[in-house]
Design a protein around this motif. Sequence first.
Motif, PDB file in Angstrom:
ATOM      1  N   ALA A  27      28.449 -25.731  10.217  1.00  0.00           N
ATOM      2  CA  ALA A  27      28.744 -26.843   9.292  1.00  0.00           C
ATOM      3  C   ALA A  27      30.146 -27.366   9.582  1.00  0.00           C
ATOM      4  N   HIS A  28      31.059 -26.442   9.830  1.00  0.00           N
ATOM      5  CA  HIS A  28      32.430 -26.827  10.147  1.00  0.00           C
ATOM      6  C   HIS A  28      32.463 -27.602  11.473  1.00  0.00           C
ATOM      7  N   GLU A  29      31.759 -27.072  12.465  1.00  0.00           N
ATOM      8  CA  GLU A  29      31.738 -27.749  13.784  1.00  0.00           C
ATOM      9  C   GLU A  29      31.169 -29.164  13.692  1.00  0.00           C
ATOM     10  N   LEU A  30      30.038 -29.269  13.006  1.00  0.00           N
ATOM     11  CA  LEU A  30      29.375 -30.581  12.923  1.00  0.00           C
ATOM     12  C   LEU A  30      30.265 -31.606  12.217  1.00  0.00           C
ATOM     13  N   THR A  31      30.965 -31.164  11.199  1.00  0.00           N
ATOM     14  CA  THR A  31      31.743 -32.122  10.402  1.00  0.00           C
ATOM     15  C   THR A  31      33.136 -32.376  10.980  1.00  0.00           C
ATOM     16  N   THR A  32      33.576 -31.542  11.882  1.00  0.00           N
ATOM     17  CA  THR A  32      34.906 -31.787  12.456  1.00  0.00           C
ATOM     18  C   THR A  32      34.844 -32.333  13.889  1.00  0.00           C
ATOM     19  N   GLN A  33      33.790 -31.955  14.631  1.00  0.00           N
ATOM     20  CA  GLN A  33      33.703 -32.470  16.009  1.00  0.00           C
ATOM     21  C   GLN A  33      33.178 -33.899  16.041  1.00  0.00           C
ATOM     22  N   CYS A  34      32.512 -34.310  14.966  1.00  0.00           N
ATOM     23  CA  CYS A  34      32.068 -35.703  14.789  1.00  0.00           C
ATOM     24  C   CYS A  34      31.218 -36.213  15.952  1.00  0.00           C
ATOM     25  N   MET A  35      30.269 -35.398  16.375  1.00  0.00           N
ATOM     26  CA  MET A  35      29.377 -35.824  17.448  1.00  0.00           C
ATOM     27  C   MET A  35      27.989 -36.092  16.886  1.00  0.00           C
ATOM     28  N   PRO A  36      27.274 -37.046  17.507  1.00  0.00           N
ATOM     29  CA  PRO A  36      25.888 -37.260  17.084  1.00  0.00           C
ATOM     30  C   PRO A  36      25.022 -36.094  17.528  1.00  0.00           C
ATOM     31  N   ILE A  37      23.926 -35.898  16.831  1.00  0.00           N
ATOM     32  CA  ILE A  37      23.030 -34.802  17.198  1.00  0.00           C
ATOM     33  C   ILE A  37      21.594 -35.318  17.181  1.00  0.00           C
ATOM     34  N   LEU A  38      20.842 -34.937  18.215  1.00  0.00           N
ATOM     35  CA  LEU A  38      19.444 -35.369  18.314  1.00  0.00           C
ATOM     36  C   LEU A  38      18.566 -34.527  17.408  1.00  0.00           C
ATOM     37  N   ALA A  39      17.435 -35.119  16.995  1.00  0.00           N
ATOM     38  CA  ALA A  39      16.514 -34.408  16.100  1.00  0.00           C
ATOM     39  C   ALA A  39      16.170 -33.008  16.639  1.00  0.00           C
ATOM     40  N   LYS A  40      15.892 -32.931  17.934  1.00  0.00           N
ATOM     41  CA  LYS A  40      15.488 -31.630  18.512  1.00  0.00           C
ATOM     42  C   LYS A  40      16.602 -30.597  18.396  1.00  0.00           C
ATOM     43  N   ALA A  41      17.827 -31.056  18.661  1.00  0.00           N
ATOM     44  CA  ALA A  41      18.965 -30.133  18.554  1.00  0.00           C
ATOM     45  C   ALA A  41      19.186 -29.763  17.089  1.00  0.00           C
ATOM     46  N   ALA A  42      18.968 -30.713  16.196  1.00  0.00           N
ATOM     47  CA  ALA A  42      19.130 -30.441  14.762  1.00  0.00           C
ATOM     48  C   ALA A  42      18.091 -29.406  14.325  1.00  0.00           C
ATOM     49  N   LYS A  43      16.925 -29.463  14.934  1.00  0.00           N
ATOM     50  CA  LYS A  43      15.890 -28.471  14.582  1.00  0.00           C
ATOM     51  C   LYS A  43      16.318 -27.077  15.069  1.00  0.00           C
ATOM     52  N   ALA A  44      16.897 -27.054  16.264  1.00  0.00           N
ATOM     53  CA  ALA A  44      17.290 -25.760  16.832  1.00  0.00           C
ATOM     54  C   ALA A  44      18.321 -25.044  15.958  1.00  0.00           C
ATOM     55  N   ILE A  45      19.105 -25.805  15.191  1.00  0.00           N
ATOM     56  CA  ILE A  45      20.118 -25.145  14.342  1.00  0.00           C
ATOM     57  C   ILE A  45      19.680 -25.093  12.872  1.00  0.00           C
ATOM     58  N   GLY A  46      18.476 -25.560  12.578  1.00  0.00           N
ATOM     59  CA  GLY A  46      17.960 -25.437  11.213  1.00  0.00           C
ATOM     60  C   GLY A  46      18.259 -26.610  10.291  1.00  0.00           C
ATOM     61  N   MET A  47      18.849 -27.657  10.855  1.00  0.00           N
ATOM     62  CA  MET A  47      19.147 -28.810  10.007  1.00  0.00           C
ATOM     63  C   MET A  47      17.893 -29.636   9.742  1.00  0.00           C
ATOM     64  N   VAL A  48      16.969 -29.572  10.682  1.00  0.00           N
ATOM     65  CA  VAL A  48      15.697 -30.286  10.583  1.00  0.00           C
ATOM     66  C   VAL A  48      14.603 -29.235  10.697  1.00  0.00           C
ATOM     67  N   ASP A  49      13.510 -29.402   9.943  1.00  0.00           N
ATOM     68  CA  ASP A  49      12.446 -28.400   9.982  1.00  0.00           C
ATOM     69  C   ASP A  49      11.402 -28.681  11.045  1.00  0.00           C
ATOM     70  N   GLN A  50      11.071 -29.957  11.193  1.00  0.00           N
ATOM     71  CA  GLN A  50      10.043 -30.301  12.176  1.00  0.00           C
ATOM     72  C   GLN A  50      10.415 -31.580  12.887  1.00  0.00           C
TER      73      GLN A  50
END
Length: 574
Positions: A450-473
Amino acid sequence: MNILLFASAYNGMCQRVHRELEAENHRVSIELSASEEVMQEAVAQFQPDLIICPFLKHRVPEAIWREHLCLIVHPGIEGDRGPSSLDWAIDMERNQWGVTLLQADEEMDAGDIWATQNFPLRGAPKASLYRREVIATAVAEIKNILLDAIQKPDFRPRPLDYSNPNVKGKCLPLMRQDWRKIDWLNDNTETIVKKIHAADSFPGVLDDIAGNTVYLFGARAEYRKTNAKPGELIGYRDGAVCRATRDGAVWIRQMKMAQHGEKTFFKLPALQVVTQQFHNPEYFEHLGVLDSQVQQDINTEIKNGVAYLSFDFYNGAMNTEQCIALLAKLRELRAHADVRVIALLGGEDFWSNGIHLNCIESSVDPAHESWRNINAIDDVVQEIINMDNKITVAALRNNAGAGGAMMPLACDSVWAREGVVLNPHYQTMGLYGSEYWTYLLPKRVGQHLAHELTTQCMPILAKAAKAIGMVDQVLPEDWELYHQTLQKACEELTKDELFFSTLEQKQQRRVADECVQPLETYRAAELRQMKAIFDNPDSDYHKLRYNFVHKISCGKTPSRLINHTTKEKVLQIA
Ligand code: COA
């Protein structure tokens, strides 16, 4: 491969290409400068195997394309050239359009063709076509040539050949306002909508309303008869204004006043422009709310126990009133006996981009309006979190940013369309952020990420978001297929066994979470930080918001996107 991206902005296309290439293990660096010197320096430092220009308005210096393979993404079919490709395609009512990958050459858009692919042209605004079809097609082409053509030593791109009857494109000039101009007496509704679609996002259609010079954006045909004179304003709804045409009426969702001397303007909900910026607002005082099936930012369709709730706010920006209206709709659905699942669809082009920075900028007291807006969006998120009698699904059909990327996490499930890009961060706007992100994000990805995502300010693809649990499917990218899959999966959730057990688990989780830390304390802590930022006239937020809204670029590539200087730094350290 080392792949260097040249672009005029780190826009949705560039973000997606960047992250897709990295996902395929390429090393990517980005240069946004138009300076030949800076571009050459980037090449010298990065030593790219390939240069891709996903969205480039300026030329690549000859010294670069002569030495390096440099591919340009052109949003047009084979043979199409010029700066207004999509504008002309819409104007000419083409039923197919395409994306072509060209090799940079002496003449703009006339280089050898590496790939070209067509798609059916929807009757939609230019920006919508760009965000959906053009980006998806470009990414598919880039991935294909990397897998195939580039690997083959004997592959030769084909030269542009207008004598080939299959080459349907032409070289067309910049589309100017005199061509775009609406002839209110003679143009019918369809033509007017087409003209505004062809100019959507930028530059808009220049027009005159009772002596006020404005650019028009976001058209929707309204099929109602009226006795009003063509061009006359006949009512408003959801911030849009309705104007009579010779055979019906047309909604205009956004307007921008034309520059007046030194004073520059930016896009706002059309009604706001009429009432606050027109020199003769009294002229429109008689106007009232018009009922419409067409102009409804918030829409619900209930089918087989599932409420599909779309909130199609222009550019995904949610102002205070829009948040209040969305909250009311959610409360209505909460009380709806026939609804078991609520699928939050967002809009046609964005899921959400958080609070409405343009409306805030235009208010007499931006600090106060920021405060009202953030509280209103927080109320929406709170309602979703506390929706204990329904299952909620965030149907991330499109990109989302800032608070709009945190809001889906309030739902029980997050199902993204493949290719969706999320920007779950606030710091680029100088904000700490709210929308209960300090509760929602770490709960899904843990504190560290959560810290990395909010401080590095990079976009993230749906697939990568799924790999870290931000997206379920991650569901198919194809628009129709996404909706079919979504509908099937939502209906599955309405079945007794699944519905009741999911609800029970959800209620238990909420109670357990509340014991660890009451929900309201997250909001209170976030809002304390936000208030300090809003109330400080010198905070970065006020400057960054001004620049964002007025489209003032700092002129430099943000360091987080530059990979080409790393090598040098590492060497120096070593
Ligand atoms: N308020 C008002 N307008 C917004 C907006 C917002 N929160 N977010 C995006 N827009 C507008 C842009 O100005 C642009 O307008 P245009 O039609 O005049 O070009 C359009 O939406 C598309 O945005 P753009 O920035 O070109 O899209 P992108 O895909 O390149 O980038 C984001 C997406 C989300 C990274 C970027 O739009 C952004 O940073 N938005 C601000 C998010 C934010 O800070 N919200 C407030 C905190 S919750």
